[in-house]
Design a protein around this motif. Structure first.
Motif, PDB file in Angstrom:
ATOM      1  N   SER A  34       0.861  -1.188   0.000  1.00  0.00           N
ATOM      2  CA  SER A  34       0.000   0.000   0.000  1.00  0.00           C
ATOM      3  C   SER A  34       0.894   1.235   0.000  1.00  0.00           C
ATOM      4  CB  SER A  34      -0.882  -0.005   1.256  1.00  0.00           C
ATOM      5  OG  SER A  34      -1.335   1.303   1.542  1.00  0.00           O
ATOM      6  N   THR A  35       0.633   2.170  -0.892  1.00  0.00           N
ATOM      7  CA  THR A  35       1.440   3.405  -0.914  1.00  0.00           C
ATOM      8  C   THR A  35       1.281   4.165   0.404  1.00  0.00           C
ATOM      9  OG1 THR A  35      -0.365   4.570  -2.027  1.00  0.00           O
ATOM     10  CG2 THR A  35       1.401   3.706  -3.437  1.00  0.00           C
ATOM     11  N   ASN A  36       0.117   4.014   1.066  1.00  0.00           N
ATOM     12  CA  ASN A  36      -0.051   4.680   2.359  1.00  0.00           C
ATOM     13  C   ASN A  36       0.949   4.162   3.390  1.00  0.00           C
ATOM     14  OD1 ASN A  36      -2.255   6.202   1.465  1.00  0.00           O
ATOM     15  ND2 ASN A  36      -3.332   5.953   3.399  1.00  0.00           N
ATOM     16  N   GLN A  58      -0.901  -1.982  -6.431  1.00  0.00           N
ATOM     17  CA  GLN A  58      -0.796  -2.274  -4.994  1.00  0.00           C
ATOM     18  C   GLN A  58      -1.364  -3.675  -4.749  1.00  0.00           C
ATOM     19  OE1 GLN A  58      -1.538   1.669  -2.515  1.00  0.00           O
ATOM     20  NE2 GLN A  58      -3.353   1.204  -3.726  1.00  0.00           N
ATOM     21  N   GLY A  61      -3.818  -2.679  -1.306  1.00  0.00           N
ATOM     22  CA  GLY A  61      -4.401  -1.337  -1.252  1.00  0.00           C
ATOM     23  C   GLY A  61      -5.635  -1.373  -0.356  1.00  0.00           C
ATOM     24  N   ARG A  62      -5.827  -0.318   0.418  1.00  0.00           N
ATOM     25  CA  ARG A  62      -7.015  -0.324   1.277  1.00  0.00           C
ATOM     26  C   ARG A  62      -7.758   0.999   1.161  1.00  0.00           C
ATOM     27  NH1 ARG A  62      -2.643   0.067   4.652  1.00  0.00           N
ATOM     28  NH2 ARG A  62      -2.616   2.099   5.696  1.00  0.00           N
ATOM     29  N   GLY A  63      -9.064   0.903   1.464  1.00  0.00           N
ATOM     30  CA  GLY A  63      -9.904   2.077   1.437  1.00  0.00           C
ATOM     31  C   GLY A  63     -10.359   2.417   2.840  1.00  0.00           C
ATOM     32  N   ARG A  64     -11.306   3.308   2.927  1.00  0.00           N
ATOM     33  CA  ARG A  64     -11.821   3.693   4.236  1.00  0.00           C
ATOM     34  C   ARG A  64     -12.531   2.506   4.874  1.00  0.00           C
ATOM     35  NH1 ARG A  64     -15.677   7.267   4.563  1.00  0.00           N
ATOM     36  NH2 ARG A  64     -16.350   6.942   2.439  1.00  0.00           N
ATOM     37  N   TRP A  69      -8.980  -2.069  -1.388  1.00  0.00           N
ATOM     38  CA  TRP A  69      -9.010  -1.132  -2.526  1.00  0.00           C
ATOM     39  C   TRP A  69      -8.267  -1.799  -3.677  1.00  0.00           C
ATOM     40  CZ3 TRP A  69     -11.680   3.095  -3.796  1.00  0.00           C
ATOM     41  CH2 TRP A  69     -11.263   3.798  -4.926  1.00  0.00           C
ATOM     42  N   LEU A  78      -1.537   6.780  -5.206  1.00  0.00           N
ATOM     43  CA  LEU A  78      -0.498   7.629  -4.617  1.00  0.00           C
ATOM     44  C   LEU A  78      -0.836   8.073  -3.204  1.00  0.00           C
ATOM     45  CD1 LEU A  78      -0.888  11.243  -5.208  1.00  0.00           C
ATOM     46  CD2 LEU A  78      -2.013   9.886  -6.939  1.00  0.00           C
ATOM     47  N   ASP A 121     -15.795  10.614  -1.894  1.00  0.00           N
ATOM     48  CA  ASP A 121     -15.618   9.795  -3.094  1.00  0.00           C
ATOM     49  C   ASP A 121     -15.846  10.677  -4.320  1.00  0.00           C
ATOM     50  OD1 ASP A 121     -15.356   7.551  -1.522  1.00  0.00           O
ATOM     51  OD2 ASP A 121     -17.458   6.950  -1.745  1.00  0.00           O
ATOM     52  N   LYS A 128     -18.303   5.337  -9.216  1.00  0.00           N
ATOM     53  CA  LYS A 128     -17.127   5.822  -8.467  1.00  0.00           C
ATOM     54  C   LYS A 128     -15.860   5.725  -9.310  1.00  0.00           C
ATOM     55  CE  LYS A 128     -14.692   5.203  -4.066  1.00  0.00           C
ATOM     56  NZ  LYS A 128     -14.857   4.879  -2.643  1.00  0.00           N
ATOM     57  N   GLY A 131     -11.150   7.472  -4.943  1.00  0.00           N
ATOM     58  CA  GLY A 131     -11.384   7.530  -3.505  1.00  0.00           C
ATOM     59  C   GLY A 131     -10.214   8.205  -2.810  1.00  0.00           C
ATOM     60  N   VAL A 132     -10.508   8.744  -1.644  1.00  0.00           N
ATOM     61  CA  VAL A 132      -9.531   9.525  -0.886  1.00  0.00           C
ATOM     62  C   VAL A 132      -9.572   9.046   0.558  1.00  0.00           C
ATOM     63  CG1 VAL A 132      -9.121  11.860   0.032  1.00  0.00           C
ATOM     64  CG2 VAL A 132      -9.835  11.575  -2.346  1.00  0.00           C
ATOM     65  N   VAL A 146      -4.695   8.692  -2.312  1.00  0.00           N
ATOM     66  CA  VAL A 146      -5.653   8.919  -3.405  1.00  0.00           C
ATOM     67  C   VAL A 146      -5.560   7.767  -4.392  1.00  0.00           C
ATOM     68  CG1 VAL A 146      -6.249  10.417  -5.356  1.00  0.00           C
ATOM     69  CG2 VAL A 146      -5.441  11.437  -3.225  1.00  0.00           C
TER      70      VAL A 146
HETATM   71  C1  BTN Z   1     -11.905   4.902  -0.333  1.00  0.00           C
HETATM   72  O1  BTN Z   1     -12.646   5.358  -1.212  1.00  0.00           O
HETATM   73  O2  BTN Z   1     -12.310   4.046   0.475  1.00  0.00           O
HETATM   74  C2  BTN Z   1     -10.505   5.428  -0.237  1.00  0.00           C
HETATM   75  C3  BTN Z   1      -9.594   4.719  -1.210  1.00  0.00           C
HETATM   76  C4  BTN Z   1      -8.145   5.178  -1.136  1.00  0.00           C
HETATM   77  C5  BTN Z   1      -7.260   4.328  -2.022  1.00  0.00           C
HETATM   78  C6  BTN Z   1      -5.867   4.873  -2.102  1.00  0.00           C
HETATM   79  S1  BTN Z   1      -4.928   4.119  -3.388  1.00  0.00           S
HETATM   80  C7  BTN Z   1      -3.476   4.865  -2.793  1.00  0.00           C
HETATM   81  C8  BTN Z   1      -3.530   4.802  -1.281  1.00  0.00           C
HETATM   82  N1  BTN Z   1      -3.013   3.533  -0.800  1.00  0.00           N
HETATM   83  C9  BTN Z   1      -3.939   2.771  -0.227  1.00  0.00           C
HETATM   84  O3  BTN Z   1      -3.756   1.628   0.256  1.00  0.00           O
HETATM   85  N2  BTN Z   1      -5.113   3.407  -0.248  1.00  0.00           N
HETATM   86  C10 BTN Z   1      -5.003   4.722  -0.855  1.00  0.00           C
END
Ligand code: BTN
Length: 264
Positions: A34-36, A58, A61-64, A69, A78, A121, A128, A131-132, A146
């Motif tokens: 995950s970039t986060n 990723q 990758g994860r979202g809220r 994600w 990013l 969103d 969609k 996401g942020v 993002v």
């Molecule tokens: C959402 O809508 O739930 C938020 C999604 C955010 C996804 C981005 S992709 C880059 C960064 N790294 C992650 O693991 N998540 C965010």
């Protein structure tokens, strides 16, 4: 493989970086979890505001709300390190910075009418696109993550029970330049960030409201086990949506915890 499916490199994005308010320092990777997480580690080791991690894909990758994600090649994934000097309780405003910046970047760079579905969103044509999310990295640092489904093919888009997804490529019928979109996104972020950290949070909230997909709409909100139905008549600086419920009462809902909103 089309060139757009390759991971972006620092050389690709350099010509598109804004020469503006934040000294951006881009770290580009092929694939990461995950970039986060990468950005959080960099922030914890003292890297400054403006460090940005971008990856071609990723694997985690994860979202809220802990959601997965989906981040295949072709997307723009990013995370930016930001160090706003604001109290922790105002940090939610960074999500507004991110949502407004993404919607504006998509409008200007891809000519798509991005709108914001509460809380942050970015939707196009009812689906969609981006996401942020914001995470604290401790010591006053925050990670603004993002994800934009830039050149993701229709068959690679995620499916879930909350929304349909789309991509820039699906909407436009052709690939976009992710480097240009990346540069535009950083430019739009830094201008909204300066409103947020300066004394003009109000114009940021006004822009968030003007781009909103839910303002004035009849919606259903699920908050924990509770169901609320009403019309949106307020969107406030702390990220709250204000509903007029069917029985006439007002209810403020904050974008924290287990909350989802659906436009009816
Ligand atoms: C959402 O809508 O739930 C938020 C999604 C955010 C996804 C981005 S992709 C880059 C960064 N790294 C992650 O693991 N998540 C965010």
């Amino acid at each position: 493989m089309s060139p757009e499916v390759k991971a972006l490199t620092e050389d690709d994005v350099r010509p598109h970086l804004p020469a503006g308010l934040i000294p951006w320092d881009v770290r580009a990777f092929g694939s990461v979890g995950s970039t986060n997480d990468v950005a959080r580690r960099l922030a914890s080791s003292g890297e400054p505001e403006g460090t940005v991690v971008v990856a071609g894909s990723q694997s985690a990758g994860r979202g809220r709300r802990g959601a997965e994600w989906f981040s295949p090649p072709g997307g723009l994934w990013l995370s930016m390190v930001l160090r706003p000097e604001v109290p922790l309780e105002r940090a939610w405003g960074l999500s507004i910075v991110g949502a407004v910046a993404v919607a504006s970047a998509v409008r200007r760079s891809c000519e798509l009418p991005g709108r914001i579905k509460w809380p942050n969103d970015v939707f196009v044509s009812g689906r969609k696109l981006a996401g942020v999310m914001v995470e604290s990295a401790g010591d006053g640092a925050f990670i603004l993550g993002v994800g934009v489904n830039a050149n993701v093919r229709h068959e690679d888009l995620p499916r879930n029970r909350w929304y349909e997804a789309t991509s820039v490529m699906v909407e436009r019928g052709e690939a976009c330049s992710r480097s240009e979109l990346f540069g535009r996104l950083l430019a739009e972020t830094e201008s909204r960030y300066s409103l947020f950290t300066g004394s003009d949070q109000r114009s940021l909230t006004d822009e968030w409201r003007s781009l909103s997909l839910v303002f004035g709409e009849r919606v259903r909100v699920e908050r924990g086990g509770e169901l609320l139905e009403g019309t949106v008549f307020g969107l406030e600086e702390d990220g709250a949506v204000v509903l007029r419920l069917l029985d006439g009462r007002q209810e403020r809902v904050l974008p924290s915890g287990d909350v989802t909103l659906m436009v009816l």
